[in-house]
Write an enzyme that holds these catalytic residues in place. Structure first.
Site, PDB file in Angstrom:
ATOM      1  N   ASP A  36      40.116  82.725 -29.531  1.00  0.00           N
ATOM      2  CA  ASP A  36      40.830  82.936 -30.786  1.00  0.00           C
ATOM      3  C   ASP A  36      41.139  81.649 -31.519  1.00  0.00           C
ATOM      4  O   ASP A  36      41.079  80.579 -30.949  1.00  0.00           O
ATOM      5  CB  ASP A  36      42.209  83.544 -30.450  1.00  0.00           C
ATOM      6  N   LYS A  58      41.339  84.594 -35.514  1.00  0.00           N
ATOM      7  CA  LYS A  58      42.156  85.258 -36.521  1.00  0.00           C
ATOM      8  C   LYS A  58      42.980  84.174 -37.157  1.00  0.00           C
ATOM      9  O   LYS A  58      43.505  83.313 -36.481  1.00  0.00           O
ATOM     10  CB  LYS A  58      43.148  86.208 -35.879  1.00  0.00           C
ATOM     11  N   MET A 173      54.860  85.158 -36.423  1.00  0.00           N
ATOM     12  CA  MET A 173      54.111  85.627 -37.608  1.00  0.00           C
ATOM     13  C   MET A 173      55.033  85.955 -38.778  1.00  0.00           C
ATOM     14  O   MET A 173      54.732  86.866 -39.547  1.00  0.00           O
ATOM     15  CB  MET A 173      53.284  86.889 -37.267  1.00  0.00           C
TER      16      MET A 173
HETATM   17  N1  SAH Z   1      50.169  85.576 -28.081  1.00  0.00           N
HETATM   18  C1  SAH Z   1      50.772  84.494 -28.806  1.00  0.00           C
HETATM   19  C2  SAH Z   1      51.333  84.927 -30.137  1.00  0.00           C
HETATM   20  C3  SAH Z   1      50.286  85.405 -31.099  1.00  0.00           C
HETATM   21  S1  SAH Z   1      50.960  85.943 -32.619  1.00  0.00           S
HETATM   22  C4  SAH Z   1      51.861  83.855 -27.934  1.00  0.00           C
HETATM   23  O1  SAH Z   1      52.215  84.413 -26.905  1.00  0.00           O
HETATM   24  O2  SAH Z   1      52.315  82.764 -28.269  1.00  0.00           O
HETATM   25  C5  SAH Z   1      50.668  84.565 -33.643  1.00  0.00           C
HETATM   26  C6  SAH Z   1      51.964  83.881 -33.999  1.00  0.00           C
HETATM   27  O3  SAH Z   1      52.444  83.167 -32.884  1.00  0.00           O
HETATM   28  C7  SAH Z   1      51.874  82.860 -35.094  1.00  0.00           C
HETATM   29  O4  SAH Z   1      51.919  83.457 -36.366  1.00  0.00           O
HETATM   30  C8  SAH Z   1      53.078  82.028 -34.840  1.00  0.00           C
HETATM   31  O5  SAH Z   1      54.239  82.636 -35.314  1.00  0.00           O
HETATM   32  C9  SAH Z   1      53.141  82.043 -33.331  1.00  0.00           C
HETATM   33  N2  SAH Z   1      52.500  80.867 -32.735  1.00  0.00           N
HETATM   34  C10 SAH Z   1      51.498  80.850 -31.844  1.00  0.00           C
HETATM   35  N3  SAH Z   1      51.219  79.582 -31.466  1.00  0.00           N
HETATM   36  C11 SAH Z   1      52.073  78.807 -32.152  1.00  0.00           C
HETATM   37  C12 SAH Z   1      52.306  77.408 -32.192  1.00  0.00           C
HETATM   38  N4  SAH Z   1      51.586  76.558 -31.464  1.00  0.00           N
HETATM   39  N5  SAH Z   1      53.295  76.960 -33.001  1.00  0.00           N
HETATM   40  C13 SAH Z   1      54.033  77.802 -33.740  1.00  0.00           C
HETATM   41  N6  SAH Z   1      53.851  79.113 -33.744  1.00  0.00           N
HETATM   42  C14 SAH Z   1      52.896  79.613 -32.951  1.00  0.00           C
END
Ligand code: SAH
Length: 505
Positions: A36, A58, A173
């Site tokens: 991803d 995405k 998000m």
């Molecule tokens: N499965 C992922 C989340 C996916 S949803 C997890 O467990 O972290 C995607 C959202 O995750 C983004 O829109 C943001 O809000 C957050 N996100 C993921 N990685 C991030 C990062 N390195 N820094 C800030 N927000 C992050």
């Protein structure tokens, strides 16, 4: 044919060091890696060279591949008998649609395994100096989506309950909906003065953090043009940030530094820079490859007993000779005869590590140094396996002193084209903070890799760090602005001086 298995793997929040041991093990062994947008691409470098890598990224809702297609892709690949590492940012089951993918696999009869990951909602705040729970502040925490399924008619978020019922609330998000989120929390009874932090690209070297309150944060985000991927952290724990902000305070935080050493020698330096918070950009200006023909080296090995001395001038010379021995079914015993001389401690160490007994280790390349170490060479036969392009001084001098010297090519040095375009792009975006040179030859090789125009663009916007006076002179002649030169000419000292240079500013 047996179906392959699908592993739903959490890649962690961004810092590649935050993947689990199990996750990395699977990336290294699976036949296919499906990844991803949020999974750090550095992790792909651990995949097998022959593994197929499929990007299904995405980005803020713009799916490169619709979810149904991802699901059928996973099933199709698994049914072709191949194992799949399905790599997702953070944890696969935290807003990652991992549950849906797992259901699909089950209904298609494909075996799967979940490897949980470090979710961004915990790690991002931690790297921004915010513990999501703390005994003096809160005992509750919630993960909430800030981007509900747009097809839903009603909200599934009970704003009245979370606004006052939960201490720390982390929204994923949500940055586009920030005014709505902050507004709902205030409307439902949370104090407008509640601290809020926005953490963008958390745990990576691009991490940025903004803080405000429920009242002010939407305006701050708009003014600062905060874009995804960003976490919204709401709660009193944010007050700890000033005290606990370790990551953003490292001397090289957010600095991108070009490392021009050959790949084999770069890792130690890169690690030292990364520990201080930098993003090292590996850009080798030289690479070693096999000789066009092994004939001379093979011949020399076959007649090895005729030589009195075998002189290694570099770690690469040792490495390629040993590689060739192995490839032809020989080993160190087939080097019996000559005594071994290795120039420099590193060369000696690499020879010893491969089981060669090194008799003499002169520190200098000049023949005088070698003579001082091995005594009179008159009438002796000497073999030097080394780079095709190496200079003639050493064999010439030994020849003048009465030795018969055979120089054979054990490897060649070439200029890799590598990541030239990436480096130029980052320079133009103003995102390169320093270029480092650990030898004069890397300076000249670096300069030769770019056109005159490109080089002057780099020189005018990126300052240089050099390991010592000779390298500095070469760099200055080409126009580089050398702002760092350590007192001691070592890689450790160079990394240290770079850190003090940036922390002074
Ligand atoms: N499965 C992922 C989340 C996916 S949803 C997890 O467990 O972290 C995607 C959202 O995750 C983004 O829109 C943001 O809000 C957050 N996100 C993921 N990685 C991030 C990062 N390195 N820094 C800030 N927000 C992050």
């Amino acid at each position: 044919m047996k179906n392959g298995k699908v592993y739903l793997i959490g890649a962690g929040p961004g810092d590649p060091g935050l993947i689990t041991v199990r996750g990395l093990e699977l990336i290294k062994t699976c036949d296919v890696v499906v990844y991803d947008y949020l999974a750090n691409p550095v992790l792909l470098e651990s995949a097998r060279p022959d593994a197929e890598k499929i990007y299904v990224g995405k980005k803020g809702g713009e799916h490169t591949l619709p979810q149904e297609d991802i699901n059928s892709l996973l099933t199709r690949v698994a049914k072709s008998g191949r194992s799949v590492a399905r790599l997702k940012g953070g944890d696969p089951y935290v807003f990652g649609r991992g549950g849906e993918e797992a259901e699909e696999l089950i209904s298609a009869g494909v075996e799967f395994e979940v490897v949980p990951g470090v979710t961004a909602g915990v790690a991002g705040p931690a790297y921004a100096g915010i513990p999501v729970t703390h005994r003096s502040y809160t005992s509750t925490m919630a993960f909430v989506t800030g981007h509900e399924d747009p097809d839903k008619n009603e909200t599934a978020i009970h704003w009245d309950k979370i606004a006052t019922g939960i201490g720390t609330i982390v929204f994923y998000m949500g940055v586009k909906n920030l005014p709505m989120i902050a507004g709902n929390l205030i409307k439902n009874g949370r104090s407008p003065k509640t601290p809020v932090a926005l953490v963008r690209w958390g745990t990576t070297t691009d991490q940025q953090t903004w803080t405000g309150t429920l009242e002010t944060i939407a305006e701050i985000a708009q003014r600062e043009k905060v874009a995804p991927p960003t976490l919204i952290v709401v709660g009193e724990v944010i007050e700890l940030r000033d005290k606990l902000n370790w990551f953003e305070k490292r001397p090289l935080f957010g600095k991108r530094i070009i490392v021009t050493r050959a790949r084999a020698q770069a890792s130690d330096f890169c690690q030292r820079l990364a520990e201080q918070g930098a993003t090292p950009v590996e850009f080798p200006t030289i690479e070693t490859v096999e000789p066009e023909s092994w004939r001379d080296l093979d011949d020399a090995i076959a007649r090895i007993h005729e030589y009195d001395w075998l002189i290694f001038t570099s770690v690469n010379g040792v490495g390629y000779l040993m590689k060739r021995l192995r490839e032809t079914g020989l080993d160190v015993r087939d080097l019996a005869g000559p005594k071994i001389c290795a120039i420099g401690r590193k060369t000696a160490a690499s020879a010893e590590a491969l089981g060669l007994g090194v008799k003499i280790v002169p520190e200098e390349f000049r023949a005088e140094g070698i003579l001082a170490a091995i005594g009179d060479v008159k009438g002796t036969r000497i073999l030097i396996p080394r780079a095709k392009e190496a200079r003639e001084i050493l064999p010439d001098e030994l020849g003048k002193m009465g030795a018969t010297v055979d120089v054979v090519t054990a490897y060649r040095t070439v200029k890799p084209e590598g990541k030239k375009a990436d480096v130029l792009r980052l320079v133009r975006e103003g995102k390169m903070d320093m270029v480092t040179f650990a030898s004069s030859s890397t300076v000249s090789n670096f300069a030769e890799m770019f056109s005159a125009g490109e080089l002057s663009e780099i020189i005018s916007s990126v300052p240089a760090a050099s390991i010592g006076p000779i390298t500095t002179e070469t760099a200055k002649k080409l126009g580089f602005r050398v702002v760092v030169e350590p007192e001691e000419y070592t890689i450790e000292a160079l990394a240290g001086s770079i850190a003090s240079h940036f922390s002074k500013r």
